[in-house]
Design a protein around this motif. Sequence first.
Motif, PDB file in Angstrom:
ATOM      1  N   LEU B  34       1.027  -1.173  -0.011  1.00 40.51           N
ATOM      2  CA  LEU B  34       0.024  -0.092   0.008  1.00 40.51           C
ATOM      3  C   LEU B  34       0.806   1.210   0.000  1.00 40.51           C
ATOM      4  CD1 LEU B  34      -2.685   1.291   0.233  1.00 40.51           C
ATOM      5  CD2 LEU B  34      -2.676   0.878   2.687  1.00 40.51           C
ATOM      6  N   GLU B  35       1.773   1.248   0.845  1.00 43.95           N
ATOM      7  CA  GLU B  35       2.788   2.347   0.653  1.00 43.95           C
ATOM      8  C   GLU B  35       3.531   2.750  -0.566  1.00 43.95           C
ATOM      9  OE1 GLU B  35       5.382   2.434   4.262  1.00 43.95           O
ATOM     10  OE2 GLU B  35       3.563   3.184   5.407  1.00 43.95           O
ATOM     11  N   VAL B  36       3.781   1.508  -1.230  1.00 37.85           N
ATOM     12  CA  VAL B  36       4.600   1.762  -2.310  1.00 37.85           C
ATOM     13  C   VAL B  36       3.663   2.277  -3.453  1.00 37.85           C
ATOM     14  CG1 VAL B  36       5.377   0.451  -4.601  1.00 37.85           C
ATOM     15  CG2 VAL B  36       6.332  -0.291  -2.331  1.00 37.85           C
ATOM     16  N   VAL B  37       2.202   1.987  -3.422  1.00 38.86           N
ATOM     17  CA  VAL B  37       1.263   2.353  -4.304  1.00 38.86           C
ATOM     18  C   VAL B  37       0.978   3.921  -4.009  1.00 38.86           C
ATOM     19  CG1 VAL B  37      -1.093   2.396  -4.834  1.00 38.86           C
ATOM     20  CG2 VAL B  37       0.064   0.439  -4.655  1.00 38.86           C
ATOM     21  N   LEU B  38       1.046   4.377  -2.822  1.00 38.41           N
ATOM     22  CA  LEU B  38       0.899   5.885  -2.512  1.00 38.41           C
ATOM     23  C   LEU B  38       1.948   6.598  -3.048  1.00 38.41           C
ATOM     24  CD1 LEU B  38      -0.684   5.417   1.315  1.00 38.41           C
ATOM     25  CD2 LEU B  38      -1.967   6.075  -0.958  1.00 38.41           C
ATOM     26  N   ILE B  39       3.402   6.153  -2.767  1.00 34.32           N
ATOM     27  CA  ILE B  39       4.542   6.880  -3.098  1.00 34.32           C
ATOM     28  C   ILE B  39       4.461   6.872  -4.696  1.00 34.32           C
ATOM     29  CG2 ILE B  39       6.882   6.649  -3.265  1.00 34.32           C
ATOM     30  CD1 ILE B  39       6.962   5.230  -0.416  1.00 34.32           C
ATOM     31  N   THR B  40       4.218   5.963  -5.320  1.00 30.07           N
ATOM     32  CA  THR B  40       4.271   5.986  -6.926  1.00 30.07           C
ATOM     33  C   THR B  40       3.119   6.633  -7.355  1.00 30.07           C
ATOM     34  OG1 THR B  40       3.421   3.695  -6.906  1.00 30.07           O
ATOM     35  CG2 THR B  40       5.770   4.085  -7.178  1.00 30.07           C
ATOM     36  N   LEU B  49      -4.959  -1.370  -9.475  1.00 33.78           N
ATOM     37  CA  LEU B  49      -4.873  -2.188  -8.444  1.00 33.78           C
ATOM     38  C   LEU B  49      -5.632  -3.314  -8.536  1.00 33.78           C
ATOM     39  CD1 LEU B  49      -2.940  -0.326  -6.432  1.00 33.78           C
ATOM     40  CD2 LEU B  49      -4.764  -0.257  -4.763  1.00 33.78           C
ATOM     41  N   VAL B  50      -5.196  -4.468  -8.240  1.00 31.08           N
ATOM     42  CA  VAL B  50      -5.857  -5.737  -8.469  1.00 31.08           C
ATOM     43  C   VAL B  50      -5.815  -6.516  -6.879  1.00 31.08           C
ATOM     44  CG1 VAL B  50      -6.211  -7.986  -9.448  1.00 31.08           C
ATOM     45  CG2 VAL B  50      -5.677  -5.770 -10.779  1.00 31.08           C
ATOM     46  N   PHE B  51      -6.915  -6.825  -6.513  1.00 27.80           N
ATOM     47  CA  PHE B  51      -6.983  -7.660  -5.323  1.00 27.80           C
ATOM     48  C   PHE B  51      -7.475  -9.224  -5.485  1.00 27.80           C
ATOM     49  CE2 PHE B  51      -7.575  -3.270  -3.891  1.00 27.80           C
ATOM     50  CZ  PHE B  51      -6.659  -3.187  -2.396  1.00 27.80           C
ATOM     51  N   VAL B  52      -6.455 -10.135  -5.430  1.00 29.13           N
ATOM     52  CA  VAL B  52      -6.946 -11.462  -5.655  1.00 29.13           C
ATOM     53  C   VAL B  52      -6.306 -12.165  -4.606  1.00 29.13           C
ATOM     54  CG1 VAL B  52      -6.499 -11.255  -8.259  1.00 29.13           C
ATOM     55  CG2 VAL B  52      -4.616 -12.009  -6.939  1.00 29.13           C
ATOM     56  N   ASP B  53      -6.697 -13.570  -4.345  1.00 27.84           N
ATOM     57  CA  ASP B  53      -6.337 -14.561  -3.421  1.00 27.84           C
ATOM     58  C   ASP B  53      -6.597 -13.888  -2.123  1.00 27.84           C
ATOM     59  OD1 ASP B  53      -5.666 -16.254  -5.698  1.00 27.84           O
ATOM     60  OD2 ASP B  53      -3.699 -15.508  -5.547  1.00 27.84           O
ATOM     61  N   ASP B  54      -5.814 -13.939  -1.300  1.00 25.99           N
ATOM     62  CA  ASP B  54      -5.813 -13.491   0.137  1.00 25.99           C
ATOM     63  C   ASP B  54      -5.754 -11.966   0.069  1.00 25.99           C
ATOM     64  OD1 ASP B  54      -6.476 -15.801   1.518  1.00 25.99           O
ATOM     65  OD2 ASP B  54      -4.524 -16.021   2.397  1.00 25.99           O
ATOM     66  N   SER B  74      -6.756  -0.287   6.989  1.00 29.62           N
ATOM     67  CA  SER B  74      -7.999  -0.437   5.962  1.00 29.62           C
ATOM     68  C   SER B  74      -8.412   0.813   5.690  1.00 29.62           C
ATOM     69  CB  SER B  74      -8.981  -1.324   6.618  1.00 29.62           C
ATOM     70  OG  SER B  74      -9.601  -1.191   7.634  1.00 29.62           O
ATOM     71  N   PRO B  75      -8.688   1.956   6.868  1.00 34.85           N
ATOM     72  CA  PRO B  75      -9.180   3.327   5.925  1.00 34.85           C
ATOM     73  C   PRO B  75      -8.482   3.956   4.733  1.00 34.85           C
ATOM     74  CG  PRO B  75      -9.127   3.143   8.686  1.00 34.85           C
ATOM     75  CD  PRO B  75      -8.523   1.898   8.062  1.00 34.85           C
ATOM     76  N   THR B  76      -7.113   3.654   5.005  1.00 31.51           N
ATOM     77  CA  THR B  76      -6.073   4.094   3.865  1.00 31.51           C
ATOM     78  C   THR B  76      -6.537   3.667   2.608  1.00 31.51           C
ATOM     79  OG1 THR B  76      -4.407   3.976   5.526  1.00 31.51           O
ATOM     80  CG2 THR B  76      -3.450   4.685   3.581  1.00 31.51           C
ATOM     81  N   TYR B  77      -7.243   2.584   2.440  1.00 29.07           N
ATOM     82  CA  TYR B  77      -7.370   2.295   0.899  1.00 29.07           C
ATOM     83  C   TYR B  77      -8.370   3.411   0.600  1.00 29.07           C
ATOM     84  CZ  TYR B  77      -5.151  -1.998   1.754  1.00 29.07           C
ATOM     85  OH  TYR B  77      -4.156  -3.027   1.864  1.00 29.07           O
ATOM     86  N   ARG B  78      -9.078   3.954   1.330  1.00 31.95           N
ATOM     87  CA  ARG B  78     -10.192   4.985   1.081  1.00 31.95           C
ATOM     88  C   ARG B  78      -9.683   6.489   0.671  1.00 31.95           C
ATOM     89  NH1 ARG B  78     -13.334   6.884   4.696  1.00 31.95           N
ATOM     90  NH2 ARG B  78     -12.562   5.659   6.468  1.00 31.95           N
ATOM     91  N   ALA B  79      -8.148   6.416   0.809  1.00 31.39           N
ATOM     92  CA  ALA B  79      -7.551   7.709   0.362  1.00 31.39           C
ATOM     93  C   ALA B  79      -7.150   7.607  -0.837  1.00 31.39           C
ATOM     94  CB  ALA B  79      -6.428   8.073   1.393  1.00 31.39           C
ATOM     95  N   LEU B  80      -7.113   6.500  -1.502  1.00 25.08           N
ATOM     96  CA  LEU B  80      -6.458   6.140  -3.085  1.00 25.08           C
ATOM     97  C   LEU B  80      -7.272   6.908  -3.975  1.00 25.08           C
ATOM     98  CD1 LEU B  80      -6.060   2.257  -2.648  1.00 25.08           C
ATOM     99  CD2 LEU B  80      -4.431   4.073  -2.953  1.00 25.08           C
ATOM    100  N   GLU B  81      -8.439   7.117  -3.980  1.00 24.49           N
ATOM    101  CA  GLU B  81      -9.121   8.179  -4.779  1.00 24.49           C
ATOM    102  C   GLU B  81      -8.388   9.473  -4.735  1.00 24.49           C
ATOM    103  OE1 GLU B  81     -13.316   8.783  -3.894  1.00 24.49           O
ATOM    104  OE2 GLU B  81     -13.760   9.870  -5.852  1.00 24.49           O
ATOM    105  N   GLY B  82      -8.181  10.179  -3.680  1.00 24.02           N
ATOM    106  CA  GLY B  82      -7.251  11.349  -3.669  1.00 24.02           C
ATOM    107  C   GLY B  82      -5.905  11.446  -4.184  1.00 24.02           C
ATOM    108  N   TYR B  83      -5.518  10.033  -4.214  1.00 22.63           N
ATOM    109  CA  TYR B  83      -4.203  10.031  -4.875  1.00 22.63           C
ATOM    110  C   TYR B  83      -4.415   9.678  -6.522  1.00 22.63           C
ATOM    111  CZ  TYR B  83      -1.492  10.339  -0.269  1.00 22.63           C
ATOM    112  OH  TYR B  83      -1.021  10.522   0.689  1.00 22.63           O
ATOM    113  N   ASP B  84      -5.510   9.715  -6.898  1.00 23.75           N
ATOM    114  CA  ASP B  84      -6.004   9.450  -8.291  1.00 23.75           C
ATOM    115  C   ASP B  84      -5.627   7.998  -8.592  1.00 23.75           C
ATOM    116  OD1 ASP B  84      -6.607  12.363  -8.880  1.00 23.75           O
ATOM    117  OD2 ASP B  84      -4.698  12.792  -8.894  1.00 23.75           O
ATOM    118  N   VAL B  85      -5.855   7.250  -7.685  1.00 22.86           N
ATOM    119  CA  VAL B  85      -5.802   5.597  -7.995  1.00 22.86           C
ATOM    120  C   VAL B  85      -7.443   5.280  -7.902  1.00 22.86           C
ATOM    121  CG1 VAL B  85      -4.970   3.367  -7.415  1.00 22.86           C
ATOM    122  CG2 VAL B  85      -3.542   5.275  -6.809  1.00 22.86           C
ATOM    123  N   GLU B  86      -7.771   5.255  -9.191  1.00 21.43           N
ATOM    124  CA  GLU B  86      -9.236   5.014  -9.325  1.00 21.43           C
ATOM    125  C   GLU B  86      -9.650   3.911  -9.943  1.00 21.43           C
ATOM    126  OE1 GLU B  86      -9.804   8.778 -11.173  1.00 21.43           O
ATOM    127  OE2 GLU B  86     -10.603   9.624  -9.264  1.00 21.43           O
TER     128      GLU B  86
END
Lengths: 110, 130, 102
Positions: B34-40, B49-54, B74-86
């Motif tokens: 998650l941190e790598v996604v936010l940084i990049t 972003l893809v969620f598979v398996d566990d 888990s609340p941080t995933y809701r911030a992704l939209e603000g980081y333009d990860v849609e």
Amino acid sequence: MDYTVNDQTINADEEGYITDISTWSIDLAGTIAETENIDMGDDHWEVVNFLRDYYEEYQIAPAVRVLTKAVKKSLGPEKGNSKYLYELFPYGPAKQACKIAGLPKPTGCV
Amino acid sequence: MEDFEDNEFDGPIKKFMYVNRKAPYGTVYALEGLEVVLITAAFDQDVCLVFVDDGVFQIKKDQETTGINMKNFSPTYRALEGYDVEKIYVEKESLESRGFSEDDLVIPVEILSSAEISELMDAQDVIVTF
Amino acid sequence: MALLHTVNKSPFERNVISDCLRLAKDGSAILLIEDGVYAALEGTSASDEITRRNGSIKFFALGPDIEARGLSEKSLIEGLTLVDYSGFVDLVEEYSSVQSWL
């Protein structure tokens, strides 16, 4: 680099970010602001409180770009821009304001 | 990261896919990923972003970690939209084999079949898996 | 004397729970901890194995790990007992020894 507020020692890392967000207080924010040479006015508090709300909701300190955009959305374009935020916090709104707000260093800042 | 100008990165834009495959608290992969996604996300690339398996367990609603003394991220995933990860996808098969549905998740996602996920993987420039 | 088995891996990622069930005798107990608690979910591709032995083996899961992962009590396999950390200690005391399936 710890802070002393009302005879209590508050632990902070070598860059001055407090290590436990629950030890934050308004008095501590004032002390951190002094060490950052920032004279806290209503506009500064508005940003600091905005950051604390952001952290409460998302559990991270936002990158500056994200902060700017979020401020714009909630407080309007005259506040949601780099110029305004850097005037309030010359060494970087994310870095300095986050430190005063008791948040960790924003993810992605080196 | 603290650009004074609100300028945009103007290099070539590549398609990046981050694949999340691990449950959130048993290992550190989910949080690090998650941190790598936010940084990049700061580099204005075409990210999905893809969620598979566990990995689907990362975005399960109602996580409450006080009892295990770990940070609930888990609340941080809701911030992704603000980081333009849609573009966020969940594999249908992974979700269903765990007895979950879209309503069990903390963020809105697009549910895709395994075949659709494979197609999407084929179309990427870079795939990073955690 | 009966053993207490602990399993801390997700049943969807590793087949530790299957290995444990193959070698666990009737009368023993299995405590699911950490990512092992995902095996406590009812109606998944992994839950049949447990329900088949339910009754002859006592199944427990660590409550704080269940809550952390957002799993609700009503989504768990019937007959499984939730314990807290002191309940974990009580189980360790009650059984002759502990086999940790890592």
